[in-house]
Design a protein around this motif. Structure first.
Motif, PDB file in Angstrom:
ATOM      1  N   PHE A 154       2.572  11.799   0.211  1.00 31.04           N
ATOM      2  CA  PHE A 154       3.314  11.386   1.392  1.00 31.04           C
ATOM      3  C   PHE A 154       3.770   9.947   1.206  1.00 31.04           C
ATOM      4  O   PHE A 154       3.207   9.183   0.410  1.00 31.04           O
ATOM      5  CB  PHE A 154       2.490  11.549   2.678  1.00 31.04           C
ATOM      6  N   VAL A 155       4.822   9.598   1.908  1.00 34.98           N
ATOM      7  CA  VAL A 155       5.398   8.255   1.849  1.00 34.98           C
ATOM      8  C   VAL A 155       5.268   7.621   3.220  1.00 34.98           C
ATOM      9  O   VAL A 155       5.490   8.279   4.244  1.00 34.98           O
ATOM     10  CB  VAL A 155       6.875   8.292   1.409  1.00 34.98           C
ATOM     11  N   THR A 156       4.905   6.341   3.236  1.00 34.15           N
ATOM     12  CA  THR A 156       4.845   5.597   4.492  1.00 34.15           C
ATOM     13  C   THR A 156       5.841   4.449   4.465  1.00 34.15           C
ATOM     14  O   THR A 156       6.194   3.929   3.401  1.00 34.15           O
ATOM     15  CB  THR A 156       3.438   5.020   4.733  1.00 34.15           C
ATOM     16  N   GLY A 157       6.292   4.058   5.639  1.00 35.38           N
ATOM     17  CA  GLY A 157       7.174   2.907   5.789  1.00 35.38           C
ATOM     18  C   GLY A 157       6.627   1.994   6.858  1.00 35.38           C
ATOM     19  O   GLY A 157       6.018   2.458   7.828  1.00 35.38           O
ATOM     20  N   SER A 158       6.846   0.712   6.707  1.00 36.30           N
ATOM     21  CA  SER A 158       6.245  -0.243   7.639  1.00 36.30           C
ATOM     22  C   SER A 158       7.243  -1.309   8.054  1.00 36.30           C
ATOM     23  O   SER A 158       8.327  -1.446   7.482  1.00 36.30           O
ATOM     24  CB  SER A 158       5.029  -0.913   6.989  1.00 36.30           C
ATOM     25  N   THR A 159       6.838  -2.070   9.049  1.00 32.29           N
ATOM     26  CA  THR A 159       7.672  -3.168   9.528  1.00 32.29           C
ATOM     27  C   THR A 159       7.800  -4.279   8.492  1.00 32.29           C
ATOM     28  O   THR A 159       8.656  -5.150   8.617  1.00 32.29           O
ATOM     29  CB  THR A 159       7.081  -3.751  10.823  1.00 32.29           C
ATOM     30  N   TYR A 160       6.969  -4.246   7.471  1.00 32.23           N
ATOM     31  CA  TYR A 160       7.056  -5.207   6.377  1.00 32.23           C
ATOM     32  C   TYR A 160       8.286  -4.946   5.506  1.00 32.23           C
ATOM     33  O   TYR A 160       8.757  -5.830   4.790  1.00 32.23           O
ATOM     34  CB  TYR A 160       5.779  -5.135   5.533  1.00 32.23           C
ATOM     35  N   GLY A 161       8.794  -3.713   5.534  1.00 30.66           N
ATOM     36  CA  GLY A 161      10.000  -3.377   4.769  1.00 30.66           C
ATOM     37  C   GLY A 161       9.744  -2.573   3.521  1.00 30.66           C
ATOM     38  O   GLY A 161      10.677  -2.276   2.773  1.00 30.66           O
ATOM     39  N   ASP A 162       8.484  -2.190   3.270  1.00 29.48           N
ATOM     40  CA  ASP A 162       8.166  -1.480   2.040  1.00 29.48           C
ATOM     41  C   ASP A 162       8.021   0.021   2.286  1.00 29.48           C
ATOM     42  O   ASP A 162       7.732   0.470   3.392  1.00 29.48           O
ATOM     43  CB  ASP A 162       6.862  -2.005   1.440  1.00 29.48           C
ATOM     44  N   LEU A 163       8.222   0.787   1.215  1.00 33.63           N
ATOM     45  CA  LEU A 163       7.936   2.215   1.186  1.00 33.63           C
ATOM     46  C   LEU A 163       6.816   2.436   0.171  1.00 33.63           C
ATOM     47  O   LEU A 163       6.912   1.946  -0.959  1.00 33.63           O
ATOM     48  CB  LEU A 163       9.174   3.028   0.790  1.00 33.63           C
ATOM     49  N   ARG A 164       5.784   3.151   0.559  1.00 35.52           N
ATOM     50  CA  ARG A 164       4.648   3.365  -0.328  1.00 35.52           C
ATOM     51  C   ARG A 164       4.369   4.861  -0.473  1.00 35.52           C
ATOM     52  O   ARG A 164       4.381   5.609   0.510  1.00 35.52           O
ATOM     53  CB  ARG A 164       3.402   2.646   0.195  1.00 35.52           C
ATOM     54  N   VAL A 165       4.089   5.267  -1.715  1.00 34.38           N
ATOM     55  CA  VAL A 165       3.788   6.657  -2.024  1.00 34.38           C
ATOM     56  C   VAL A 165       2.276   6.798  -2.197  1.00 34.38           C
ATOM     57  O   VAL A 165       1.658   6.014  -2.932  1.00 34.38           O
ATOM     58  CB  VAL A 165       4.509   7.120  -3.305  1.00 34.38           C
ATOM     59  N   TRP A 166       1.690   7.792  -1.537  1.00 34.46           N
ATOM     60  CA  TRP A 166       0.247   8.026  -1.563  1.00 34.46           C
ATOM     61  C   TRP A 166      -0.047   9.463  -1.970  1.00 34.46           C
ATOM     62  O   TRP A 166       0.749  10.369  -1.696  1.00 34.46           O
ATOM     63  CB  TRP A 166      -0.380   7.801  -0.185  1.00 34.46           C
ATOM     64  N   ASP A 167      -1.228   9.674  -2.594  1.00 32.77           N
ATOM     65  CA  ASP A 167      -1.685  11.037  -2.804  1.00 32.77           C
ATOM     66  C   ASP A 167      -2.743  11.374  -1.757  1.00 32.77           C
ATOM     67  O   ASP A 167      -3.063  10.554  -0.887  1.00 32.77           O
ATOM     68  CB  ASP A 167      -2.197  11.253  -4.230  1.00 32.77           C
ATOM     69  N   LEU A 168      -3.304  12.567  -1.840  1.00 36.37           N
ATOM     70  CA  LEU A 168      -4.243  13.019  -0.814  1.00 36.37           C
ATOM     71  C   LEU A 168      -5.614  12.364  -0.923  1.00 36.37           C
ATOM     72  O   LEU A 168      -6.464  12.544  -0.045  1.00 36.37           O
ATOM     73  CB  LEU A 168      -4.378  14.542  -0.856  1.00 36.37           C
ATOM     74  N   ASN A 169      -5.826  11.607  -2.004  1.00 39.94           N
ATOM     75  CA  ASN A 169      -7.041  10.798  -2.114  1.00 39.94           C
ATOM     76  C   ASN A 169      -6.849   9.418  -1.510  1.00 39.94           C
ATOM     77  O   ASN A 169      -7.713   8.552  -1.636  1.00 39.94           O
ATOM     78  CB  ASN A 169      -7.463  10.675  -3.578  1.00 39.94           C
TER      79      ASN A 169
END
Length: 480
Positions: A154-169
């Motif tokens: 899944f990918v998250t986005g924040s008010t900081y301006g970044d996009l981060r990709v995460w796995d289920l761990n």
């Protein structure tokens, strides 16, 4: 062509989110409520509004089966609602009791992620409603999240301006810093998966305070690290873009902005198709229906607009048909057979000397689409036409109608390669060709998964609705 078909005005505060299931539309608002509508006529369900949050409801999402709805709130909870009873099935309290700004369910219904104002993330096992893992990005607020179509990232986005990709761990696989200046507002994966022997690729759209919508390739190699590549920057709006969503086939992308507009793009070619201007304040929410050509957009004007992306049915004024029961063959011939009303079918039966079947066809609500789908089996078992001669004559006359439609100047690319009939639900198969959904589904089930065009094995049986072709067919039909 896109037309406004309905405006919902039940909320008493800003609309924060809207989401479709196959049969329902959910909206949530600063008025603390979640409202649920039937998409057949956009009447509100008997158990709506859902009143369980103590503060503003920020986001809502359906489980893929449509049985459950999750909503999250400033009250630091994510509530899971039954869409059968409207009752609360579970209360998921976010770790640290921080206001929850985003919640999203995985396509396989096994996980739910919630993101909060303190930058924390919670990964829940959805069947058991148990907390599995937590994560955090310091000094920011989580405002966007989307699961990949495979449900493994899944990918998250924040008010900081970044996009981060995460796995289920909850392991961070990639961080795209400064994806949007001044902050990300929304992100959403396209539904399709592109793969070869070495790399699996997904497309992701994101919107931000920089007034842009960006389309990214998220590449996951079989060995190595996940990488993101910017493919397109869409600049169709003049102010911060607050929301974006893909259509169920990934062909279209809709976004809403502070400039009060809704834009619809051809996502594959990054081309602006439509700009809609019906909202009076910021557009804060948008969603495509997964089963019909509908878009919902929500706004700080407290309304939800329902738009129809014309699919050809609206290219003809149905009221004209119903008000002219004595339709002649000349006027009817201007329509495609698939657009015939039940009355048109009755007139055709009379013209073909099949008077005795008129009542039977009317009783069974046979319109043009149903007429073209008739088989020996349905004529006997469902319409109970015992005469072999009558069944044969009906099928012979229907075949003549089909042949006439093929010879009537329909562009070849609009015809299904299997049936050679004008497509109503075109889908893209793995061989790159478009087919009528029902025809290619039957082919795959009976032809050992080979391509009808190349005879080569289909690498996947996944079928993707081709909305771009569907709209082209609709434009052609309205011109006839």
């Amino acid at each position: 062509m896109v037309s406004l078909i309905c405006t919902l005005q039940d909320h008493r505060d800003d609309i924060n989110w809207c989401a479709f299931s196959a049969q329902l539309l959910a909206t949530c608002s600063g008025d603390k409520t979640v409202r649920v509508y039937n998409t057949r006529d956009f009447s509100e369900l008997a158990f709506s509004p859902l009143e369980g949050h103590g503060y503003s409801a920020h986001c809502c999402c359906f489980s893929p089966c449509g049985q459950f709805l999750a909503s999250c709130s400033t009250d630091a909870t994510t509530l899971v609602w039954s869409m059968t009873t409207g009752e609360i099935e579970a209360v998921l309290e976010h770790p640290g009791r921080s206001p929850v700004r985003i919640c999203v369910l995985s396509p396989d219904s096994t996980h739910l992620v919630s993101g909060a104002s303190d930058g924390s993330l919670a990964l829940w096992d959805f069947p058991s409603k148990q907390l599995r893992r937590t994560g955090c990005v310091s000094d920011t607020t989580m405002v966007a999240c989307s699961f990949s179509p495979c449900s493994q990232m899944f990918v998250t986005g924040s008010t900081y301006g970044d996009l981060r990709v995460w796995d289920l761990n909850m392991t961070q696989l990639h961080a795209e810093k400064n994806a949007h200046d001044l902050g990300v507002t929304c992100c959403t994966f396209a539904p399709d998966i592109l793969s070869d022997s070495q790399v699996v690729q997904f497309h992701l759209a994101s919107s931000g305070q920089d007034s842009h919508v960006k389309i990214w390739a998220v590449n996951k190699p079989s060995s190595g690290v996940v990488k993101m590549q910017l493919l397109h920057t869409l600049t169709g709006q003049s102010a911060p873009v607050l929301t974006c969503a893909y259509s169920s086939d990934g062909q279209l992308l809709v976004s809403g902005s502070v400039d009060k507009t809704v834009t619809i793009y051809d996502a594959k070619n990054a081309v602006l198709l439509y700009t809609l201007n019906q909202h009076e304040r910021y557009v804060t929410a948008c969603s495509f229906s997964p089963t019909s050509p509908l878009i919902a957009t929500g706004s700080m004007d407290k309304t939800v607009n329902i738009w129809k992306v014309e699919d050809g049915c609206s290219g003809y004024d149905d009221s004209t048909v119903t008000s002219c029961p004595a339709s002649t063959s000349a006027s009817r011939s201007k329509l495609l057979v698939s657009d015939w009303s039940e009355e048109d079918v009755s007139v055709w039966l009379l013209e073909e000397g099949l008077d005795g079947l008129v009542d039977t066809f009317k009783t069974n609500n046979i319109d043009g689409t149903e007429l073209l789908a008739l088989t020996k089996e349905t004529l006997l078992s469902e319409l109970h036409i015992e005469s072999v001669g009558q069944r044969s004559k009906v099928l012979r006359k229907v075949e003549e109608l089909k042949n006439a439609s093929v010879c009537s100047g329909v562009p070849d690319e609009f015809l299904c390669p299997i049936t050679r009939e004008l497509m109503r639900e075109p889908v893209l198969a793995a061989d790159g060709y478009s087919y009528e959904r029902e025809a290619i589904t039957m082919w795959i089930n009976t032809k050992n998964r080979s391509s009808p065009m190349t005879n080569l094995p289909l690498l996947t049986t996944l079928l993707t609705p081709n909305h771009t072709l569907k709209m082209a067919i609709a434009r052609w039909r309205t011109s006839q």
